[in-house]
Structure formats: C-alpha cells, structure tokens
Design a protein around this motif. Structure first.
Motif, PDB file in Angstrom:
ATOM      1  N   ARG A   1      -3.869   5.735   1.437  1.00 18.43           N
ATOM      2  CA  ARG A   1      -4.244   4.555   1.957  1.00 18.43           C
ATOM      3  C   ARG A   1      -3.270   3.902   2.492  1.00 18.43           C
TER       4      ARG A   1
ATOM      5  N   PHE B   1      -3.137   2.930   5.571  1.00 19.62           N
ATOM      6  CA  PHE B   1      -3.666   2.019   6.743  1.00 19.62           C
ATOM      7  C   PHE B   1      -4.686   1.034   5.821  1.00 19.62           C
ATOM      8  N   ALA B   2      -4.630   0.898   4.614  1.00 20.95           N
ATOM      9  CA  ALA B   2      -5.464  -0.070   3.779  1.00 20.95           C
ATOM     10  C   ALA B   2      -4.444  -1.405   3.778  1.00 20.95           C
ATOM     11  N   GLU B   3      -5.275  -2.512   3.575  1.00 17.67           N
ATOM     12  CA  GLU B   3      -4.311  -3.622   3.425  1.00 17.67           C
ATOM     13  C   GLU B   3      -3.832  -3.832   2.066  1.00 17.67           C
ATOM     14  N   LYS B   4      -2.570  -4.138   1.703  1.00 21.27           N
ATOM     15  CA  LYS B   4      -2.031  -4.240   0.209  1.00 21.27           C
ATOM     16  C   LYS B   4      -0.929  -5.556   0.639  1.00 21.27           C
ATOM     17  N   THR B   5      -1.039  -6.029  -0.504  1.00 18.35           N
ATOM     18  CA  THR B   5      -0.075  -7.355  -0.678  1.00 18.35           C
ATOM     19  C   THR B   5       0.873  -7.121  -1.912  1.00 18.35           C
TER      20      THR B   5
END
Length: 279
Positions: A206, A208-212
């Motif tokens: 993932r 290219f998924a958003e992650k914080t």
C-alpha cells in the motif's frame, strides 16, 4: 508625718459646710473632728475661766496637743458659742486644708483675740493655764486630774505590689528566599531520513495509500508545594524569689521627768534616781 490643722467658726452650719468641702477634696471624714460650743450663749465680756470648766471645753481639747495659748483661745471661742474643727492631716495636705477652711469662713484668730481684748478679755499669759493647778498642788489640796500624755511612735512596715519588669513575646512572619535543584527530562521528536534501495515487501503493497505517523514528545516540569511544620514552642513562666529588706527610720517618744521636793528624779522607762539634794 501628720499634723493637726485647727479652725474656729462662728456658726456650726459654716463648720459643717467646711467638712463637706474637705470630704469632697479627698480628706477622710474620720480624720475630721467637730467640737461644738455653747450656741446662743450671751457673753458677759469676762474671760472664760478654764479652772471652773475642767470637764468642759478646756479638758475636751487636751488630746489635741495644742500649745497652751491656742488651747486657751479655742476654749474662749467655744464658750462664746463657736464651733471648732480639727483635722489630722499629712504634711503635704496641710496647705490645701488651711485654704479650704479659710474659704469656708474660718475665724481669723489674731483679729478675733484683739476684738475680745477690747471687750475686756485678759487673754493668755504664762500662768493662765497652769498657775492655778500648781498652787493648788503645793497647798496640799487634791491635784488636778490633768495629765501629761506619753506618746510613742511605732514603725509600721507594709508591702505593696509594684511592677518590676515586663517581658512580651510577639510572633510575626518573615520571608526568606530558598533554592532547591531538581533534574528534569525533556523529550524531542526528530525526523530521520534513511536512503534505501530495495524491492517492495508485502507490507509495502500500500505504498501509494495515505498514511500518517506521529510521536508525542514529553517534558518534565518542576512542581512546588509547601508544608508547615512546628519546630519550636515559646511560652512565659513566672518564678518567685524572696528577699529580705531592712527598713531604717526614726520614731519619737515622749519622755517625762518627775522631780519631787527632795530632789528625787524619775523618768519614764527608768527606775527612780536620787540626786541626794535635800538629804
């Protein structure tokens, strides 16, 4: 020390008014003595004869220890209807008392004696009061019952409480700067960048998924509190000590000397002594 202050008034009412003034001025009533004369007596102009009145005015003034001439004058005033006041006063009170008596209408004795002499009063002479009694004793007749008082002072020492010192305990608050050292820990968050070159793993699918992601930095702070503690107690306690103090003074005593026709002499407080004169 005390002394006797005397005054003569023409009217008893004036004497009683003077007593009220003295009491109001702080003079104890029990120290004031009133001797009333023959009110309403019509005087014939002749001198008062104390020999015929040994139980009257002359005798009533005996315990005042007045000089013979004053006792003779006051007896004359009482026989004329006057009223006499006598006050036992401390030395420092005598002037105040005399002023109050004068302002209350007390008789001026010197002026009054001069007026009586014009009326035929013979006045006092050295033998007026005593010559008759002396001649009577020498003639063998019974002697007068007049006596010489023997007066003796006695020292009386009392006690009074007076302030000898004072101790006062007072509490108050002061502020004193103090310092204490404490070690504090602080956290910091740093961003680390590491270069890599590898093939993606299953966990990187993932990508290219958003992650914080985040990290919280903590820091320690000093916390101050105060606690009061009783460290000492202060109080007052009285103790007593006894001491002996010696008081020195003088006292007076009347000494009487008796001498008979044979020259024998005796004194108060001693046995008879003889000078052998006349033997």
């Amino acid at each position: 020390m005390t002394q006797t202050v005397t005054a003569l008034f023409d009217k008893r009412a004036d004497a009683e008014a003077a007593i009220q003034s003295l009491v109001q001025a702080g003079i104890p009533r029990e120290t004031i003595r009133l001797t009333a004369g023959r009110e309403g007596t019509a005087h014939s102009g002749s001198a008062y004869d104390h020999h015929r009145d040994e139980g009257g005015f002359w005798a009533s003034l005996k315990d005042l220890f007045l000089p013979e001439e004053d006792r003779y004058t006051y007896s004359e005033g009482l026989s004329r209807g006057g009223t006499m006041l006598s006050i036992q006063a401390r030395d420092e009170q005598a002037g105040q008392i005399a002023g109050l008596l004068d302002s209350s209408g007390a008789v001026h004795l010197d002026e009054r004696e001069a007026m009586w002499r014009k009326e035929g009063w013979s006045g006092y002479s050295a033998g007026s009061a005593a010559a008759g009694a002396t001649s009577t004793a020498r003639s063998g007749a019974p002697a007068s019952d007049e006596t010489i008082p023997v007066v003796e002072e006695r020292l009386q020492v009392g006690k009074r409480v007076s302030e000898a010192g004072r101790v006062r305990v007072r509490s108050y608050v002061t502020e004193t700067p103090v310092q204490e050292s404490v070690t504090l820990h602080d956290e910091r968050v740093q961003v680390e960048r590491r270069p890599v070159d590898r093939a993606p793993t299953p966990s990187d699918e993932r990508l290219f998924a958003e992650k914080t992601i985040e990290a919280v930095a903590h820091g320690e702070q000093a916390v101050v509190s105060k606690e009061a503690r009783v460290t000492e107690e202060i109080g007052l306690r009285k103790t007593t000590d006894d001491r002996t103090e010696t008081i020195s003074d003088t006292v007076r005593r009347t000494e009487v000397e008796v001498e008979d026709e044979r020259g024998q002499v005796s004194r108060t407080g001693t046995t008879n002594t003889s000078s052998d004169r006349g033997r």
